[in-house]
Design a protein around this motif. Sequence first.
Motif, PDB file in Angstrom:
ATOM      1  N   UNK A 119      -8.369 -85.343 -24.745  1.00  0.00           N
ATOM      2  CA  UNK A 119      -9.400 -85.951 -25.592  1.00  0.00           C
ATOM      3  C   UNK A 119      -8.821 -86.369 -26.931  1.00  0.00           C
ATOM      4  N   UNK A 120      -8.028 -85.483 -27.541  1.00  0.00           N
ATOM      5  CA  UNK A 120      -7.375 -85.821 -28.804  1.00  0.00           C
ATOM      6  C   UNK A 120      -6.463 -87.027 -28.641  1.00  0.00           C
ATOM      7  N   UNK A 121      -5.731 -87.078 -27.539  1.00  0.00           N
ATOM      8  CA  UNK A 121      -4.832 -88.205 -27.289  1.00  0.00           C
ATOM      9  C   UNK A 121      -5.599 -89.512 -27.180  1.00  0.00           C
ATOM     10  N   UNK A 122      -6.707 -89.498 -26.468  1.00  0.00           N
ATOM     11  CA  UNK A 122      -7.511 -90.706 -26.312  1.00  0.00           C
ATOM     12  C   UNK A 122      -8.084 -91.163 -27.656  1.00  0.00           C
ATOM     13  N   UNK A 123      -8.504 -90.210 -28.463  1.00  0.00           N
ATOM     14  CA  UNK A 123      -9.020 -90.564 -29.796  1.00  0.00           C
ATOM     15  C   UNK A 123      -7.915 -91.199 -30.636  1.00  0.00           C
ATOM     16  N   UNK A 124      -6.719 -90.626 -30.587  1.00  0.00           N
ATOM     17  CA  UNK A 124      -5.591 -91.169 -31.351  1.00  0.00           C
ATOM     18  C   UNK A 124      -5.226 -92.572 -30.875  1.00  0.00           C
ATOM     19  N   UNK A 125      -5.235 -92.781 -29.559  1.00  0.00           N
ATOM     20  CA  UNK A 125      -4.930 -94.104 -29.019  1.00  0.00           C
ATOM     21  C   UNK A 125      -5.966 -95.130 -29.465  1.00  0.00           C
ATOM     22  N   UNK A 126      -7.228 -94.751 -29.465  1.00  0.00           N
ATOM     23  CA  UNK A 126      -8.292 -95.663 -29.904  1.00  0.00           C
ATOM     24  C   UNK A 126      -8.146 -95.989 -31.385  1.00  0.00           C
ATOM     25  N   UNK A 127      -7.864 -94.967 -32.197  1.00  0.00           N
ATOM     26  CA  UNK A 127      -7.683 -95.199 -33.630  1.00  0.00           C
ATOM     27  C   UNK A 127      -6.484 -96.103 -33.891  1.00  0.00           C
ATOM     28  N   UNK A 128      -5.396 -95.858 -33.169  1.00  0.00           N
ATOM     29  CA  UNK A 128      -4.205 -96.681 -33.335  1.00  0.00           C
ATOM     30  C   UNK A 128      -4.489 -98.143 -32.983  1.00  0.00           C
ATOM     31  N   UNK A 129      -5.195 -98.359 -31.872  1.00  0.00           N
ATOM     32  CA  UNK A 129      -5.526 -99.727 -31.473  1.00  0.00           C
ATOM     33  C   UNK A 129      -6.399-100.403 -32.521  1.00  0.00           C
ATOM     34  N   UNK A 130      -7.353 -99.657 -33.080  1.00  0.00           N
ATOM     35  CA  UNK A 130      -8.216-100.226 -34.113  1.00  0.00           C
ATOM     36  C   UNK A 130      -7.452-100.584 -35.370  1.00  0.00           C
ATOM     37  N   UNK A 131      -6.545 -99.705 -35.789  1.00  0.00           N
ATOM     38  CA  UNK A 131      -5.737 -99.971 -36.984  1.00  0.00           C
ATOM     39  C   UNK A 131      -4.855-101.194 -36.775  1.00  0.00           C
ATOM     40  N   UNK A 132      -4.221-101.276 -35.615  1.00  0.00           N
ATOM     41  CA  UNK A 132      -3.337-102.416 -35.342  1.00  0.00           C
ATOM     42  C   UNK A 132      -4.110-103.729 -35.376  1.00  0.00           C
ATOM     43  N   UNK A 133      -5.248-103.751 -34.716  1.00  0.00           N
ATOM     44  CA  UNK A 133      -6.025-104.978 -34.668  1.00  0.00           C
ATOM     45  C   UNK A 133      -6.544-105.351 -36.057  1.00  0.00           C
ATOM     46  N   UNK A 134      -7.031-104.374 -36.808  1.00  0.00           N
ATOM     47  CA  UNK A 134      -7.557-104.646 -38.144  1.00  0.00           C
ATOM     48  C   UNK A 134      -6.478-105.189 -39.068  1.00  0.00           C
ATOM     49  N   UNK A 135      -5.279-104.606 -39.021  1.00  0.00           N
ATOM     50  CA  UNK A 135      -4.199-105.072 -39.881  1.00  0.00           C
ATOM     51  C   UNK A 135      -3.653-106.421 -39.425  1.00  0.00           C
ATOM     52  N   UNK A 136      -3.618-106.640 -38.112  1.00  0.00           N
ATOM     53  CA  UNK A 136      -3.151-107.931 -37.611  1.00  0.00           C
ATOM     54  C   UNK A 136      -4.077-109.063 -38.052  1.00  0.00           C
TER      55      UNK A 136
END
Length: 453
Positions: free
Chosen positions: A14-31
């Motif tokens: 569960x923690x891993x999935x949350x981290x992956x989702x947060x990472x994807x959101x950060x990447x998209x927002x910064x891009x």
Amino acid sequence: MAEPLPTRAPSLVTLSLVLLALSAGVRLALALGTDVYFDEAYYWQWGRHLAGGYYDHPPLVAWLIAALGIRATALLCGAVTVAAVWGFARDVYGHREAAWRAAALWSMVPAGILAGIWATPDTPLLLCWVLALWALYREWWVLAGLACGLALLSKYPGVLLAAAFVATCVRARRLPAGAWLTALLGVFLFLPVVLWNARHDWVGFTFQLKHGLGGTGGWRTFGEFLVGQLALGGVVLVPLTLVYVFRGPREQFLLRAAALAPLLLFGYAAARTRGEANWPAAAYLSACVGIAGMRPGWFRAAALANLAVVLAVGSHLLFPVLHFQRDVLLARTHGWEVLSRVGEPSRLFPGLRHEDVAVAYAPSYQFASEVAYYARLPVDTAGGARFSQYDLWPRPTVAPGQEALWVSENHREPPEELVARFSSVEGPVVLPAEFRGRPVHTFTVWLLRDAKP
């Protein structure tokens, strides 16, 4: 050291999935929320002049940008790299829990996030690195040759994959016959870079050797290297990487060697010259796979420490609260879009049309590339700029009577070498650039009128 079956797996997944989702959101927002970084603009320029090599790096990033665009290249390669880490860890450990840990851990490594947002040679290198490592681990020789060759087409340190594999073969006292096929395919794919260098007096190879191992350094530059690793690798992940390298499972020697080789080479280079913190980024790919099989508490500590850094830096780049006297992060990622006004010269100098401008000069290859990207004008460097790919391309022609522009920052005047080639100089026109009310750049544009015969 390794953990065959993780404890409390559901909470870790569960923690891993949350981290992956947060990472994807950060990447998209910064891009989507940052301007094209000047290195990206430089590689975009390469993509407009496709070749088998370039002065600074091999050509794969330019080929991808030409095919996919700048940010699409970074986002796609970054996402596939995370997926490849998942698959590699799943293969190594035989269960998905470790795979989720490895993917989540890599998705939080700052160096990996940067390469997944802004397109640089690290962007394809990291993807090809993990694919090559996976293929070598499983002895899929054809795939290994293709991935190793593409890693070399991304960045010269791709050769460290061969060093890690040879060290593994020496330790095992075994050289599989299929490895020769891998080497042959890798060399074949790298041939365009060799041929390009041969036609250009080996300038690419020479530059990289001098850039990485030349100059003078010492404890200060080595200390900067260590600080850079803690910033781009992680204050917890970097020590864990060293633990894994020296104490990891014997059957994962290839992965451990692939983590050690970049750290050793660039650590040595840092003692000789001032380097860049991202150079050994590939070391943390196999380290994340290895740490995924270690104690759950170590995974949590490394992942959450990096999450704090990613959220702090990401929020500053999008919604800055803190004030710094010299905010390098904001200056590099915002304010460049103002240069699009240089592409409408009539707004700066009445009566001057876009087609009247033969070339826009800038004091560095980075600055010239930003002008090229946003203003869509022919560009060149002048005023003592560092040797770059621009010096290998034909110079833009300025016919007698034509106009040119000098674009700089902080009121830097056009150099005498340019002023002497024109009849008069007008300006400067000041173009201030802000981000959320904060000044990030002050560009100045000068008009060089009536080129002399």
